[in-house]
Scaffold this active site. Structure first.
Site, PDB file in Angstrom:
ATOM      1  CB  SER A  47     -52.241  51.870  80.701  1.00 19.05           C
ATOM      2  OG  SER A  47     -52.179  50.535  80.277  1.00 19.05           O
ATOM      3  CB  THR A  48     -52.922  56.490  78.417  1.00 22.11           C
ATOM      4  OG1 THR A  48     -51.728  55.786  78.048  1.00 22.11           O
ATOM      5  CG2 THR A  48     -52.686  57.967  78.357  1.00 22.11           C
ATOM      6  CE1 TYR A 136     -51.321  47.605  76.545  1.00 21.11           C
ATOM      7  CE2 TYR A 136     -53.372  48.135  77.636  1.00 21.11           C
ATOM      8  CZ  TYR A 136     -52.035  48.381  77.423  1.00 21.11           C
ATOM      9  OH  TYR A 136     -51.414  49.409  78.097  1.00 21.11           O
ATOM     10  CE  LYS A 164     -51.819  49.625  74.068  1.00 23.62           C
ATOM     11  NZ  LYS A 164     -50.467  50.153  74.228  1.00 23.62           N
ATOM     12  CB  THR A 166     -46.938  47.853  75.534  1.00 28.40           C
ATOM     13  OG1 THR A 166     -48.023  48.431  74.798  1.00 28.40           O
ATOM     14  CG2 THR A 166     -46.230  48.972  76.291  1.00 28.40           C
ATOM     15  N   GLY A 188     -46.207  49.795  71.050  1.00 34.97           N
ATOM     16  CA  GLY A 188     -46.767  50.333  72.283  1.00 34.97           C
ATOM     17  C   GLY A 188     -45.835  51.246  73.053  1.00 34.97           C
ATOM     18  CG  ASP A 190     -45.568  56.522  72.984  1.00 35.56           C
ATOM     19  OD1 ASP A 190     -46.017  55.364  72.838  1.00 35.56           O
ATOM     20  OD2 ASP A 190     -46.177  57.414  73.586  1.00 35.56           O
ATOM     21  CD  GLU A 191     -40.738  54.774  75.586  1.00 30.29           C
ATOM     22  OE1 GLU A 191     -41.752  55.136  74.961  1.00 30.29           O
ATOM     23  OE2 GLU A 191     -40.757  54.452  76.783  1.00 30.29           O
ATOM     24  CB  SER A 207     -49.283  57.796  77.032  1.00 27.96           C
ATOM     25  OG  SER A 207     -47.866  57.782  77.099  1.00 27.96           O
TER      26      SER A 207
HETATM   27  C1  HMN Z   1     -52.488  52.533  76.923  1.00 26.63           C
HETATM   28  O1  HMN Z   1     -53.056  51.451  77.090  1.00 26.63           O
HETATM   29  O2  HMN Z   1     -52.892  53.561  77.390  1.00 26.63           O
HETATM   30  C2  HMN Z   1     -51.230  52.612  76.191  1.00 26.63           C
HETATM   31  O3  HMN Z   1     -51.310  52.623  74.876  1.00 26.63           O
HETATM   32  C3  HMN Z   1     -50.039  52.316  76.847  1.00 26.63           C
HETATM   33  C4  HMN Z   1     -48.813  52.781  76.062  1.00 26.63           C
HETATM   34  O4  HMN Z   1     -48.175  51.644  75.562  1.00 26.63           O
HETATM   35  C5  HMN Z   1     -47.950  53.556  76.983  1.00 26.63           C
HETATM   36  N1  HMN Z   1     -47.548  52.702  78.075  1.00 26.63           N
HETATM   37  C6  HMN Z   1     -47.836  53.034  79.332  1.00 26.63           C
HETATM   38  O5  HMN Z   1     -48.291  54.104  79.644  1.00 26.63           O
HETATM   39  C7  HMN Z   1     -47.516  52.033  80.380  1.00 26.63           C
HETATM   40  C8  HMN Z   1     -46.779  54.177  76.268  1.00 26.63           C
HETATM   41  O6  HMN Z   1     -47.302  55.115  75.382  1.00 26.63           O
HETATM   42  C9  HMN Z   1     -45.842  54.863  77.260  1.00 26.63           C
HETATM   43  O7  HMN Z   1     -46.560  55.714  78.121  1.00 26.63           O
HETATM   44  C10 HMN Z   1     -44.788  55.695  76.548  1.00 26.63           C
HETATM   45  O8  HMN Z   1     -44.129  54.910  75.594  1.00 26.63           O
HETATM   46  C11 HMN Z   1     -43.767  56.267  77.544  1.00 26.63           C
HETATM   47  O9  HMN Z   1     -43.012  55.231  78.114  1.00 26.63           O
END
Ligand code: HMN
Length: 291
Positions: A47-48, A136, A164, A166, A188, A190-191, A207
């Site tokens: 997604s990132t 994912y 993964k 999330t 998934g 980070d917080e 991300s």
């Molecule tokens: C990806 O596929 O790029 C990721 O790994 C997604 C990842 O889980 C991020 N989710 C999204 O961007 C929707 C998280 O890192 C997220 O950006 C972060 O925890 C802030 O909310």
């Protein structure tokens, strides 16, 4: 075979103002993840990486650049999932030939696919290549929320080695951990790295590690060593930062923070919005506050 555990940046892609891949900037983001963030791996095409807005050729180009820049210095996972299953198979073959250590695929989205259709999608992709698959799961974007027994059905294919995760459902996370001790689970969000690590995840993919990788490492290692109070201090700072990033626009702000760190992280691809002067100014303040 490379061990797939550890901390992964979900790789950002640098685009120029016209929305074309900025190869030089992309290479700089990869270097920053290797040389400064000291990541264990990169998750390419997630997604990132703004992957779902790109053509097949652009996706291939990014997979090539990432492998060429990283070589064998860290683990590489390629996200090849797409609602176009033929494209997923083509990309799975392409990255396997390039030497990616594993592939991953988002649950197919947009249409309300049945679980049998989802299972067939995974078995088709991984059946086409000699590689390992990481599911994912990101229900808040895909609408696909799988149960423990459905994960079990997917995991019954030995080439499907992990997920993964999330999602914020930590009851489900604990059940998956307990039920499938040999499968890999990646945090998934980070917080929520600290609580996910306490529940026994094998790694994390996110991300914000593109810029905040050093704090991510501290949280992960402290939590694994049961130093929870210290880990929580770092998670608090991290979450103040993530809150500021989310308020200002997620991927754009991480790119602007990288620019402050000297990395040519470029722009986001439309339909994501262009930077406003306020957004740029705010990113500079955020950088000063946390780095
Ligand atoms: C990806 O596929 O790029 C990721 O790994 C997604 C990842 O889980 C991020 N989710 C999204 O961007 C929707 C998280 O890192 C997220 O950006 C972060 O925890 C802030 O909310």
């Amino acid at each position: 075979q490379r061990d797939l555990k550890g901390l992964f940046s979900a790789l950002l892609v640098s685009f120029d103002e016209q929305g074309n891949i900025n190869e030089k900037g992309l290479r700089q983001i990869i270097r920053y993840n290797i040389d400064v963030n000291h990541m264990d791996g990169l998750y390419v095409g997630g997604s990132t990486g703004e992957n779902f807005m790109l053509s097949t050729d652009e996706k291939k180009r990014i997979f090539e650049i990432a492998k060429d820049e990283a070589k064998d210095s860290l683990t590489l996972i390629a996200q090849v999932g797409s609602v176009n299953l033929k494209e997923s198979v083509e990309l799975a073959k392409f990255v396997t030939d390039l030497g990616y250590d594993a592939i991953s695929a988002v649950t197919p989205f947009y249409y309300k696919f049945t679980f049998d259709e989802i299972k067939n999608y995974y078995n088709t992709i991984i059946g086409a290549v000699d590689n390992r698959m990481i599911i994912y799961s990101i229900p808040f974007l895909t609408g696909v929320d799988m149960s423990l027994s459905q994960f079990g059905e997917l995991f019954s294919n030995p080439k499907i080695v992990g997920v993964k995760f999330t999602q914020a459902d930590f009851y489900l996370l604990e059940r998956i951990r307990k039920t499938f001790p040999d499968k890999l689970i990646y945090a998934g969000f980070d917080e929520m790295l600290l609580p996910a690590t306490v529940l026994g995840v094998d790694g994390a993919i996110g991300s914000t590690y593109n810029i905040n990788g050093r704090r991510g490492r501290q949280i992960f290692e402290l939590a694994k060593a049961q130093k929870i109070t210290e880990a929580l201090e770092v998670q608090h700072v991290t979450n103040d930062l993530i809150t500021d990033i989310l308020d200002n626009g997620l991927y754009g702000t991480i790119k602007l923070l990288l620019q402050e760190a000297g990395v040519d992280a470029g722009y986001c691809r439309e339909p994501m919005k262009k930077y406003t002067p306020e957004m740029v100014a705010r990113a500079k303040e955020i950088y000063k506050k946390y780095f």
